[in-house]
Write an enzyme that holds these catalytic residues in place. Structure first.
Site, PDB file in Angstrom:
ATOM      1  N   LYS A 116       0.824  -1.204   0.000  1.00 26.89           N
ATOM      2  CA  LYS A 116       0.000   0.000   0.000  1.00 26.89           C
ATOM      3  C   LYS A 116       0.862   1.259   0.000  1.00 26.89           C
ATOM      4  CE  LYS A 116      -2.051   3.392   2.474  1.00 26.89           C
ATOM      5  NZ  LYS A 116      -1.601   4.207   3.604  1.00 26.89           N
ATOM      6  N   ASP A 158      -6.285   0.648   0.638  1.00 20.36           N
ATOM      7  CA  ASP A 158      -6.259   0.818   2.084  1.00 20.36           C
ATOM      8  C   ASP A 158      -7.613   0.374   2.638  1.00 20.36           C
ATOM      9  OD1 ASP A 158      -8.171   2.927   1.792  1.00 20.36           O
ATOM     10  OD2 ASP A 158      -6.539   4.247   1.245  1.00 20.36           O
TER      11      ASP A 158
END
Length: 218
Positions: free
Chosen positions: A127, A145
């Site tokens: 991420k 996320d």
DNA sequence: CTCCCGATAT
DNA sequence: ATATCAGGAG
């Protein structure tokens, strides 16, 4: 009843058009920073912490530590205190020092562009790496996320639970020119309307396009 | 899989 | 009191 591929593609286009109309097409970053390495540290700090809290901490942090070398040479216990309020402070402090040492010693003080090089850094997962690739280098990448996962599932664009699978499924569904923007738009939506607790479906401009809002028929 | 972990909203 | 927040490492 399963939505046809064509119907879903049209629905995605409509969703993107409404997001663009509502939030604009200009990329904005919620984490305050002036340099790529500052963004990298801010994203590491943002794990399980609100961006508002991270910005409070980095405002002072980047005054105290003015370079990658400053972070690389930081005292662990002192850095822990400096970032304490972001949570997970012991691991984050350790990772930031290790990460910045690597950036100085192995990358000439620059933030690498390749996913594999980014994820090799301490505290940098998929991420965080994708935030850097998208924001710093404009490389099309989908940041998954907590908001992106939750809302993409609610919109019926993925059923996966593993963030990496979500990322790949979104790549199949979203046009490449919206990969980077998807994340920031969904976060904006997730903070205001489609919150994890008590989502305000009745106020949502996507309600007619969202299976979870009861706006789709058939 | 578990653990890391403080701040805030509900 | 509890859920959640721009997740990642072991």
């Amino acid at each position: 009843m399963r939505e046809s591929k064509k119907a879903r593609a049209e629905r995605v286009d409509a969703i993107l058009a409404r997001l663009d109309a509502e939030y604009g097409t200009e990329y904005r970053c919620y984490l305050d920073h002036e340099t790529p390495w500052q963004l990298l540290i801010a994203v590491i700090l943002s794990a399980q912490c609100t961006d508002a809290r991270v910005n409070i901490v980095t405002k002072e942090l980047f005054k105290k530590y003015r370079s990658l070398e400053d972070f690389a040479a930081a005292e662990l216990s002192e850095l822990e205190q400096d970032i304490h309020s972001t949570g997970f402070y012991h691991m984050k402090a350790k990772n930031i020092i290790s990460c910045c040492k690597d950036l100085v010693e192995k990358h000439g003080g620059t933030v690498p562009r390749e996913l594999s090089e980014l994820t090799a850094l301490a505290g940098v997962g998929r991420k965080t790496a994708n935030v850097i690739r998208g924001n710093v280098y404009d490389d099309p990448s989908i940041v998954v996320d907590t908001h992106v996962k939750r809302i993409s599932k609610k919109l019926g664009l993925t059923k996966a639970d593993d963030p990496e699978k979500v990322e790949y499924e979104l790549m199949e569904v979203l046009p490449k020119d919206h990969w980077i923007l998807w994340n920031i738009h969904i976060i904006t939506l997730g903070r205001t309307i489609c919150t994890a607790r008590n989502p305000k479906c009745s106020q949502c401009f996507l309600r007619e396009l969202c299976p979870s809002a009861g706006g789709m028929k058939g």
